[in-house]
Enzyme design. Structure first.
Site, mmCIF file in Angstrom:
data_model
loop_
_atom_site.group_PDB
_atom_site.id
_atom_site.type_symbol
_atom_site.label_atom_id
_atom_site.label_comp_id
_atom_site.label_asym_id
_atom_site.label_seq_id
_atom_site.Cartn_x
_atom_site.Cartn_y
_atom_site.Cartn_z
ATOM 1 N N LYS A 106 48.299 59.017 12.110
ATOM 2 C CA LYS A 106 47.049 58.677 12.808
ATOM 3 C C LYS A 106 46.149 59.898 12.794
ATOM 4 O O LYS A 106 46.621 61.030 12.656
ATOM 5 C CB LYS A 106 47.353 58.286 14.267
ATOM 6 C CG LYS A 106 46.263 57.476 14.919
ATOM 7 C CD LYS A 106 46.367 55.997 14.583
ATOM 8 C CE LYS A 106 45.235 55.198 15.185
ATOM 9 N NZ LYS A 106 45.481 53.748 15.087
ATOM 10 N N LYS A 124 50.844 55.907 7.378
ATOM 11 C CA LYS A 124 49.735 54.952 7.427
ATOM 12 C C LYS A 124 49.206 54.950 8.845
ATOM 13 O O LYS A 124 49.980 54.888 9.805
ATOM 14 C CB LYS A 124 50.259 53.540 7.078
ATOM 15 C CG LYS A 124 49.155 52.510 6.939
ATOM 16 C CD LYS A 124 48.618 52.469 5.535
ATOM 17 C CE LYS A 124 47.305 51.728 5.416
ATOM 18 N NZ LYS A 124 46.113 52.474 5.862
ATOM 19 N N ASN A 137 36.038 45.167 16.751
ATOM 20 C CA ASN A 137 36.686 44.491 15.619
ATOM 21 C C ASN A 137 37.811 43.571 16.096
ATOM 22 O O ASN A 137 37.816 42.371 15.815
ATOM 23 C CB ASN A 137 37.207 45.545 14.627
ATOM 24 C CG ASN A 137 38.020 44.929 13.507
ATOM 25 O OD1 ASN A 137 39.197 44.624 13.669
ATOM 26 N ND2 ASN A 137 37.401 44.681 12.369
HETATM 27 P P1 NAD Z 1 36.072 48.924 17.864
HETATM 28 O O1 NAD Z 1 35.467 50.269 17.842
HETATM 29 O O2 NAD Z 1 35.656 47.940 16.843
HETATM 30 O O3 NAD Z 1 35.870 48.250 19.308
HETATM 31 C C1 NAD Z 1 36.241 48.851 20.501
HETATM 32 C C2 NAD Z 1 35.702 47.973 21.615
HETATM 33 O O4 NAD Z 1 36.196 48.410 22.872
HETATM 34 C C3 NAD Z 1 34.172 47.999 21.731
HETATM 35 O O5 NAD Z 1 33.711 46.688 21.980
HETATM 36 C C4 NAD Z 1 33.942 48.864 22.982
HETATM 37 O O6 NAD Z 1 32.728 48.543 23.627
HETATM 38 C C5 NAD Z 1 35.141 48.446 23.790
HETATM 39 N N1 NAD Z 1 35.474 49.355 24.884
HETATM 40 C C6 NAD Z 1 35.571 50.699 24.859
HETATM 41 N N2 NAD Z 1 35.912 51.135 26.091
HETATM 42 C C7 NAD Z 1 36.032 50.036 26.869
HETATM 43 C C8 NAD Z 1 36.351 49.804 28.212
HETATM 44 N N3 NAD Z 1 36.635 50.817 29.039
HETATM 45 N N4 NAD Z 1 36.381 48.522 28.676
HETATM 46 C C9 NAD Z 1 36.106 47.486 27.874
HETATM 47 N N5 NAD Z 1 35.801 47.643 26.590
HETATM 48 C C10 NAD Z 1 35.756 48.892 26.097
HETATM 49 O O7 NAD Z 1 37.641 49.186 17.841
HETATM 50 P P2 NAD Z 1 38.794 48.201 17.372
HETATM 51 O O8 NAD Z 1 39.100 48.521 15.968
HETATM 52 O O9 NAD Z 1 38.492 46.824 17.800
HETATM 53 O O10 NAD Z 1 39.991 48.799 18.235
HETATM 54 C C11 NAD Z 1 40.289 48.328 19.555
HETATM 55 C C12 NAD Z 1 41.759 48.573 19.831
HETATM 56 O O11 NAD Z 1 42.512 47.878 18.840
HETATM 57 C C13 NAD Z 1 42.203 50.033 19.755
HETATM 58 O O12 NAD Z 1 43.235 50.258 20.680
HETATM 59 C C14 NAD Z 1 42.746 50.140 18.349
HETATM 60 O O13 NAD Z 1 43.660 51.219 18.198
HETATM 61 C C15 NAD Z 1 43.409 48.792 18.222
HETATM 62 N N6 NAD Z 1 43.669 48.388 16.844
HETATM 63 C C16 NAD Z 1 42.676 48.194 15.950
HETATM 64 C C17 NAD Z 1 42.987 47.834 14.643
HETATM 65 C C18 NAD Z 1 41.923 47.562 13.611
HETATM 66 O O14 NAD Z 1 42.287 47.145 12.504
HETATM 67 N N7 NAD Z 1 40.659 47.751 13.901
HETATM 68 C C19 NAD Z 1 44.319 47.660 14.269
HETATM 69 C C20 NAD Z 1 45.319 47.831 15.209
HETATM 70 C C21 NAD Z 1 44.982 48.204 16.488
#
Ligand code: NAD
Length: 425
Positions: free
Chosen positions: A115, A79, A230
């Site tokens: 992943k 997953k 997100n």
């Molecule tokens: P997303 O694409 O929705 O958002 C990413 C955000 O990070 C955007 O607002 C972008 O502008 C910002 N960003 C990128 N580079 C940046 C920087 N240098 N400084 C500040 N902001 C920056 O992605 P997401 O799903 O929110 O994922 C964010 C993190 O959370 C990742 O590490 C991801 O692996 C982790 N994550 C997400 C989920 C999920 O369900 N979406 C689950 C577990 C972990």
């Protein structure tokens, strides 16, 4: 007499897979894991490396590099999300896949770790190009994914639309309909209510528990958040509605701050309208580093890896760091924060709400029976609170930080499953 030259500062190794291995080794040593099993669990089981030729809108062909890695499937199908980002590397995907193994085990759901990623900037692709790239990638990884093999989900810069294209491509090739092959789908295609908010909601549940432990009143706390996608933007919204003051946030373009607290619902509208948090009325601009170092109770890194390192860990002022992002803190920074008494809620616990509700979505798809949102949220809360307490107990027993506690808990669960299944043939 020769004059001794000043010591050269030791460069931190920021390779995410090396960091993931180091975290694993630290915990495996505490468990006295046998060498063969240690070797099995530290490396990914399978890495698929892809060249993806795509016809661009102007008629030319461009080739993109993509990956799907399955780290461990001893406790269930793989997953893990799919990331579209120019900075994707195979080692990053390997690290993220291994963190998925430990995350699923930390929250005790019957799934393994995987992943995927494509090196691309999706913001520079048209919708048609994005769809063709996604479908080509889905077709290529279809040889190893499936509802009982490996189930992708969204990650950085991928969303429900991309999951729908993957589901459709896989279904067309299988000659049926396979909604359970991906999670994070739109609700009308078999998605789960509450999945979109689950990563942030799960993070807020563990922050609430940590606040209780650290005697912080969440309702009067201050919060700083790096990343406003997100995970970050929904965490901001949930915490704002809990009564916390979100004083600073940033995205890839800019950061904004207001010591009296940002109006998060208005900021969400501003981001939706302008594409960035930059220029939000009633805020001051600040750079990314300042968001991490802001005077606050709770810091939420919610963007990418390696944001809190040996170079800035000493300047972190928060009492709790809740890792909504994967891998935002390096091992050297972990040590500095632990010494300072900062409680780091590790990624494999703090952002596990996403995979937990992805698991709920998969269960609902397989049963073709869909749950109300309050049922999803209640089940999520139970998993997150129980997991926080499990990790805290493990950290206390072994006198280690919360990350090592979570790794010990997770590695032990995966080790038991692996030993019991045995080595085939
Ligand atoms: P997303 O694409 O929705 O958002 C990413 C955000 O990070 C955007 O607002 C972008 O502008 C910002 N960003 C990128 N580079 C940046 C920087 N240098 N400084 C500040 N902001 C920056 O992605 P997401 O799903 O929110 O994922 C964010 C993190 O959370 C990742 O590490 C991801 O692996 C982790 N994550 C997400 C989920 C999920 O369900 N979406 C689950 C577990 C972990």
């Amino acid at each position: 007499m020769a004059i001794a030259s000043p010591p050269v500062p030791v460069q931190e190794d920021l390779n995410p897979f090396h960091i993931a291995k180091q975290q694993f080794e630290t915990a495996a040593a505490k468990l006295n894991l046998e060498p063969g099993l240690r070797a099995m669990l530290s490396s990914p089981r399978r890495c698929l490396v892809l060249s993806l030729p795509i016809r661009m809108d102007d008629g030319t062909i461009k080739v993109f590099d993509g990956y799907r890695v399955q780290h461990n499937v001893a406790r269930g199908p793989g997953k893990g999300g799919i990331r579209y980002h120019p900075g994707v590397t195979l080692d990053e995907v390997k690290a993220l896949a291994s963190w998925m193994t430990w995350k699923c085990a930390t929250v005790n759901i019957p799934l393994g770790g995987a992943k995927g990623g494509i090196i691309c900037d999706p913001h520079k692709l048209s919708k048609g190009e994005l769809e063709r790239l996604t479908r080509r990638y889905a077709a290529e990884i279809s040889v190893i994914i499936g509802p009982d093999r490996d189930i992708p989900a969204p990650d950085v810069y991928t969303d429900g639309q991309i999951m729908a294209w993957i589901m459709d491509t896989f279904s067309m090739m299988a000659g049926g309909s396979a909604p359970a092959v991906v999670t994070g789908k739109p609700i009308f295609l078999g998605g789960s209510l509450g999945r979109n908010e689950a990563t942030a909601r799960g993070c807020v549940f563990v922050i609430r528990e940590a606040c209780r432990e650290k005697n912080i009143n969440l309702k009067h706390s201050t919060v700083s958040i790096q990343g406003f996608g997100n995970a970050g933007s929904i965490a901001a919204d949930l915490l704002y509605h809990e009564g916390a003051k979100v004083i600073a946030v940033s995205d890839s373009k800019s950061g904004v701050m207001n010591q009296r607290g940002l109006d998060v619902p208005a900021l969400l509208k501003h981001k939706q309208k302008t594409g960035s948090v930059a220029g939000f009325p009633g805020s001051e601009p600040i750079d990314n580093a300042k968001v991490l170092e802001a005077e606050c109770d709770i810091l939420i890194p919610a963007a990418l890896e390696n944001q809190i390192t040996a170079a800035n860990a000493d300047r972190i002022k928060a009492k709790i760091v809740a890792e909504a992002a994967n891998g935002p803190t390096t091992p050297a920074a972990d040590q500095i924060l632990h010494k300072k008494g900062v409680m780091v809620l590790p990624d494999i616990l703090a952002n596990a709400g996403g995979v937990t509700v992805s698991y709920f979505e998969w269960v609902q798809d397989l049963a073709a029976d869909f749950w109300d949102e309050d049922v999803v949220n209640k089940k999520l809360e139970k998993v997150m609170v129980r997991s926080f307490n499990d990790v805290l107990a493990m950290a206390t027993t072994h006198n280690v930080d919360m990350r090592t506690g979570a790794f010990i808990l997770a590695i032990d669960r995966v080790a038991v499953a692996t030993r019991t299944r045995g080595v085939w043939p």
